[in-house]
Design an enzyme around this catalytic site. Structure first.
Site, PDB file in Angstrom:
ATOM      1  N   ASN A   1       0.871  -1.180   0.000  1.00  0.00           N
ATOM      2  CA  ASN A   1       0.000   0.000   0.000  1.00  0.00           C
ATOM      3  C   ASN A   1       0.910   1.233   0.000  1.00  0.00           C
ATOM      4  OD1 ASN A   1      -1.782   2.059   0.530  1.00  0.00           O
ATOM      5  ND2 ASN A   1      -2.336   1.352   2.593  1.00  0.00           N
ATOM      6  N   TRP A   2       0.993   1.885  -1.154  1.00  0.00           N
ATOM      7  CA  TRP A   2       1.900   3.026  -1.267  1.00  0.00           C
ATOM      8  C   TRP A   2       1.369   4.272  -0.554  1.00  0.00           C
ATOM      9  CZ3 TRP A   2       3.948   3.308  -7.039  1.00  0.00           C
ATOM     10  CH2 TRP A   2       4.650   2.139  -7.324  1.00  0.00           C
ATOM     11  N   LYS A   3       0.087   4.245  -0.173  1.00  0.00           N
ATOM     12  CA  LYS A   3      -0.546   5.439   0.429  1.00  0.00           C
ATOM     13  C   LYS A   3      -0.341   6.638  -0.512  1.00  0.00           C
ATOM     14  CE  LYS A   3      -0.045   3.226   4.863  1.00  0.00           C
ATOM     15  NZ  LYS A   3       0.063   3.321   6.309  1.00  0.00           N
TER      16      LYS A   3
ATOM     17  N   HIS B   1      -9.333   1.051   5.305  1.00  0.00           N
ATOM     18  CA  HIS B   1      -8.051   1.316   5.972  1.00  0.00           C
ATOM     19  C   HIS B   1      -8.287   2.288   7.132  1.00  0.00           C
ATOM     20  CE1 HIS B   1      -3.941   2.499   6.736  1.00  0.00           C
ATOM     21  NE2 HIS B   1      -3.568   1.438   6.052  1.00  0.00           N
TER      22      HIS B   1
ATOM     23  N   GLU C   1      -6.668   4.743   8.115  1.00  0.00           N
ATOM     24  CA  GLU C   1      -6.474   6.156   7.756  1.00  0.00           C
ATOM     25  C   GLU C   1      -7.722   6.720   7.082  1.00  0.00           C
ATOM     26  OE1 GLU C   1      -2.817   5.484   5.623  1.00  0.00           O
ATOM     27  OE2 GLU C   1      -1.853   4.933   7.519  1.00  0.00           O
TER      28      GLU C   1
ATOM     29  N   GLU D   1      -4.810  -4.702  10.898  1.00  0.00           N
ATOM     30  CA  GLU D   1      -3.770  -3.687  11.077  1.00  0.00           C
ATOM     31  C   GLU D   1      -4.025  -2.927  12.380  1.00  0.00           C
ATOM     32  OE1 GLU D   1      -1.966  -2.513   7.000  1.00  0.00           O
ATOM     33  OE2 GLU D   1      -3.716  -1.264   7.336  1.00  0.00           O
TER      34      GLU D   1
ATOM     35  N   GLY E   1       3.073   2.452  10.881  1.00  0.00           N
ATOM     36  CA  GLY E   1       4.044   3.533  10.706  1.00  0.00           C
ATOM     37  C   GLY E   1       4.789   3.907  11.980  1.00  0.00           C
TER      38      GLY E   1
ATOM     39  N   SER F   1       3.931  -1.952  10.507  1.00  0.00           N
ATOM     40  CA  SER F   1       5.388  -2.082  10.677  1.00  0.00           C
ATOM     41  C   SER F   1       5.894  -3.483  10.341  1.00  0.00           C
ATOM     42  CB  SER F   1       5.808  -1.645  12.080  1.00  0.00           C
ATOM     43  OG  SER F   1       5.475  -0.275  12.284  1.00  0.00           O
TER      44      SER F   1
ATOM     45  N   GLY G   1       3.110  -1.045   4.299  1.00  0.00           N
ATOM     46  CA  GLY G   1       3.129   0.386   4.008  1.00  0.00           C
ATOM     47  C   GLY G   1       4.536   0.836   3.654  1.00  0.00           C
ATOM     48  N   GLY G   2       5.251   1.389   4.624  1.00  0.00           N
ATOM     49  CA  GLY G   2       6.581   1.980   4.401  1.00  0.00           C
ATOM     50  C   GLY G   2       7.538   1.080   3.628  1.00  0.00           C
TER      51      GLY G   2
END
Ligand code: 13P
Length: 255
Positions: A9-11, A97, A99, A169, A175, A215, A236-237
């Protein structure tokens, strides 16, 4: 055997040319995967067509979107429909998600509609759930996550449910560099599977892929994916760095 999935997931990161380079470096070293192992890349909407052309020839490399709208079409300025995603070769969509729930006020009722639209357009859904820190501190995470799942996707028939994967999640792990322990992840994933079994039966529950997110990195992916009920990860990251994403794919490949 149920599918194992690593989804990136590149966000809201990377310009289109940067995304193109990232996909190229992933493709350069992507291992060949068996049929029940899948990789999903979910870039922003603006990158989808470019990413589609780069990845269309690889059966186990899927294109994902990070959201879609709850209505089929019409006067909804700025929104993107599930049919539009389908029309550019998207086959997975991430819905719910944390977010989106937090910053865009997405409710379980709204997510029900989005999930329905996605399935009408033959998209596979990665439905996200997960508790904030205060819920974990009170040890009421099982009830919290059950409610998200029951209210978000239990309108589906058993047949429709075959198009669902779940991503657990925990918000406190996203993150933050603070990953759930393997024990916390396994307990929650087993809980999620039992909630699904109560509604749809053990057979359906055993076929649902439940991914862990928060993470997830090269140094913890293998031990997380070794848990009996963890079927891969939503990343994510680490999905923004080819080396890290590939290392996580390798961990899934050998799990
Ligand atoms: P991080 O891997 O950066 O913690 O993000 C997880 C996530 O939210 C994926 O959807």
């Amino acid at each position: 055997m149920r599918k194992k999935i690593v989804a990136g997931n590149w966000k809201m990161n990377l310009a289109v040319n940067e995304g193109e380079k990232l996909v190229k470096s992933i493709l350069d070293r992507l291992p060949k995967l068996k049929e029940n192992r899948q990789v999903v890349i979910a870039p922003p909407f603006t990158h989808l067509i470019q990413t589609y052309y780069q990845t269309e020839s690889i059966a186990y490399l899927n294109l994902g979107a990070q959201n879609c709208y709850s209505e089929a079409s019409g006067a909804y300025t700025g929104e993107v429909s599930a049919a539009m995603l389908s029309s550019v070769g998207v086959n997975y969509v991430i819905l719910g998600h944390s977010e989106r729930r937090e910053y865009f006020n997405e409710t379980n009722a709204m997510l029900t509609k989005k999930v329905n639209r996605a399935l009408e357009n033959n998209l596979e859904v990665i439905f996200c759930c997960g508790e904030p820190l205060e819920i974990r501190t009170n040890d009421t995470q099982n009830e919290y996550v059950s409610k998200q799942i029951q209210e978000g996707i239990f309108q589906l028939t058993a047949e429709q449910f075959k198009s669902i994967s779940i991503a657990y999640e925990p918000i406190w792990a996203i993150g933050t560099g603070r990953t759930a322990t393997t024990e916390q992840a396994q307990l929650m994933h087993a809980h999620i599977r039992s909630v699904i079994a109560d509604k749809y039966g053990v057979d359906t529950a055993n076929k649902v892929s439940i991914l862990y997110g928060g993470s997830c990195k090269p140094n913890n992916a293998a031990e997380l994916f070794a848990c009996a009920d963890v079927d891969g990860g939503l990343i994510g990251g680490a999905a923004l760095k080819a080396d890290e994403f590939l290392a996580i794919i390798n961990a899934m490949m050998h799990s």
